[in-house]
Design a protein around this motif. Structure first.
Motif, PDB file in Angstrom:
ATOM      1  N   GLU A   1       0.955  -1.210  -0.076  1.00 25.09           N
ATOM      2  CA  GLU A   1      -0.078   0.036  -0.118  1.00 25.09           C
ATOM      3  C   GLU A   1       0.923   1.228  -0.057  1.00 25.09           C
ATOM      4  OE1 GLU A   1      -3.500   2.240   2.604  1.00 25.09           O
ATOM      5  OE2 GLU A   1      -2.832   0.023   3.005  1.00 25.09           O
ATOM      6  N   THR A   2       2.038   1.382   0.858  1.00 23.32           N
ATOM      7  CA  THR A   2       2.728   2.379   0.735  1.00 23.32           C
ATOM      8  C   THR A   2       3.431   2.745  -0.874  1.00 23.32           C
ATOM      9  OG1 THR A   2       3.694   1.728   2.919  1.00 23.32           O
ATOM     10  CG2 THR A   2       5.166   3.284   1.517  1.00 23.32           C
TER      11      THR A   2
ATOM     12  N   LYS B   1       0.579   4.379  -3.045  1.00 19.68           N
ATOM     13  CA  LYS B   1       0.350   5.675  -2.389  1.00 19.68           C
ATOM     14  C   LYS B   1       1.658   6.501  -3.212  1.00 19.68           C
ATOM     15  CE  LYS B   1      -2.444   5.091   1.520  1.00 19.68           C
ATOM     16  NZ  LYS B   1      -2.634   5.036   3.015  1.00 19.68           N
TER      17      LYS B   1
ATOM     18  N   GLU C   1       1.360   9.717  -5.416  1.00 25.05           N
ATOM     19  CA  GLU C   1       2.209  10.881  -5.061  1.00 25.05           C
ATOM     20  C   GLU C   1       3.120  11.428  -6.344  1.00 25.05           C
ATOM     21  OE1 GLU C   1       1.544  12.877  -2.585  1.00 25.05           O
ATOM     22  OE2 GLU C   1       0.498  11.548  -1.337  1.00 25.05           O
TER      23      GLU C   1
END
Length: 319
Positions: A218-219, A222, A226
């Protein structure tokens, strides 16, 4: 034989014909295994067409090469209706776009009407001839080459069409050692190596399922978001200089394609998970044709690649 072993054989067979373009082969396979179209840009003579032709022989798929020229018509690409005396009716004559892999050679030498006809095939995987719509066979992949737009006789591709390409890959000159090898190989007039056919449709669909199992945290998901938002509003990320130059940022297709391409890179590297390095490596090929700079950037000599490099250095993971 496992899928990975077959992929290694693909690289070996490509290397026997095309010298020094392992990255290019890698990007072509990313397109093949995701169903994403690939645009290759470079000056004439850099083995763009040779690479695609060689790959087509390694794949057990239908392949058509279309040479784009200024006098090409949409019917030359998708087909047309012809009158049959035998049936006393019009019949469909399908064009060369009806194949699994299309090499659109020098795609930016054809006028806008032909580009529009190709656009439907790329996006919708279908073609409209007369009053009827015909689905294209799966897998369907457009591998296009184009000369730099500064060259004479080229038509800039519409932004809507360029965005349909998953990757835009810049093909550069070889180094001295590689060019020496090419010269020696191609100076042998008896050289006529025919690559072995390795992958068929079943192999490709199997590999696609295996790529679906590649995990991305998930990091990192994201992080991709970004990066994409940093192309749209650089000022929000402290990129004041870039904010002066960016007119339009990357579309939502960029985040989808960056996710998919990163998974294929991990797969080709023998991993079942995505690393930040995978995202950073493939990001320039996913983003360079989706960011539009303004005239001020052109006046200051700022390129899209410079903007992407700054974004990759300045946007932190887990921001």
């Amino acid at each position: 034989m496992t899928s990975r072993e077959k992929i290694n054989q693909v690289f070996e067979e490509m290397g026997k014909v095309v010298v020094g373009h392992e990255k290019l082969t890698n990007r072509l396979l990313i397109g093949l295994f995701t169903g994403g179209h690939v645009l290759l840009e470079g000056v004439p003579g850099l083995a763009k067409t040779l690479s695609v032709n060689t790959l087509s022989k390694i794949l057990k798929l239908d392949f058509h090469r279309i040479q784009f020229t200024p006098d090409l018509l949409p019917a030359d690409l998708i087909g047309t209706m012809i009158y049959s005396r035998k049936s006393d009716d019009f019949e469909v004559k399908k064009g060369p776009v009806f194949a699994n892999i299309i090499l659109a050679d020098e795609v930016n030498r054809a006028p806008a009407k032909v580009q529009s006809a190709l656009l439907e095939a790329m996006q919708e995987k279908q073609v409209t001839i007369g009053d009827f719509t015909y689905p294209l066979d799966k897998p369907f992949l457009v591998l296009a080459t184009q000369n730099p737009v500064e060259q004479e006789g080229t038509f800039p591709l519409p932004e809507a069409q360029v965005d349909r390409f998953m990757l835009k890959v810049f093909v550069d000159y070889l180094n001295k050692e590689q060019e020496l090898e090419v010269m020696r190989k191609m100076s042998n007039m008896d050289f006529n190596y025919q690559p072995r056919a390795i992958l068929d449709k079943e192999d490709i669909f199997k590999i696609r399922k295996e790529i679906n199992d590649i995990t991305i945290s998930e990091t990192l998901e994201k992080y991709i978001i970004e990066l994409i938002f940093a192309t749209r509003k650089p000022g929000d990320y402290g990129l004041r200089e870039e904010a002066r130059y960016v007119q339009f940022g990357a579309s939502p297709r960029a985040s989808i394609n960056l996710n998919l391409a990163s998974k294929v890179l991990a797969y080709l590297d023998g991993r079942d998970y995505v690393l930040p390095e995978d995202i950073k490596e493939i990001a320039p090929d996913v983003l360079n044709h989706r960011i539009m700079l303004n005239y001020e950037a052109e006046a200051d000599g700022i390129t899209t690649m410079q903007v992407i490099d700054t974004i990759l250095r300045r946007v932190a993971i887990g921001r």
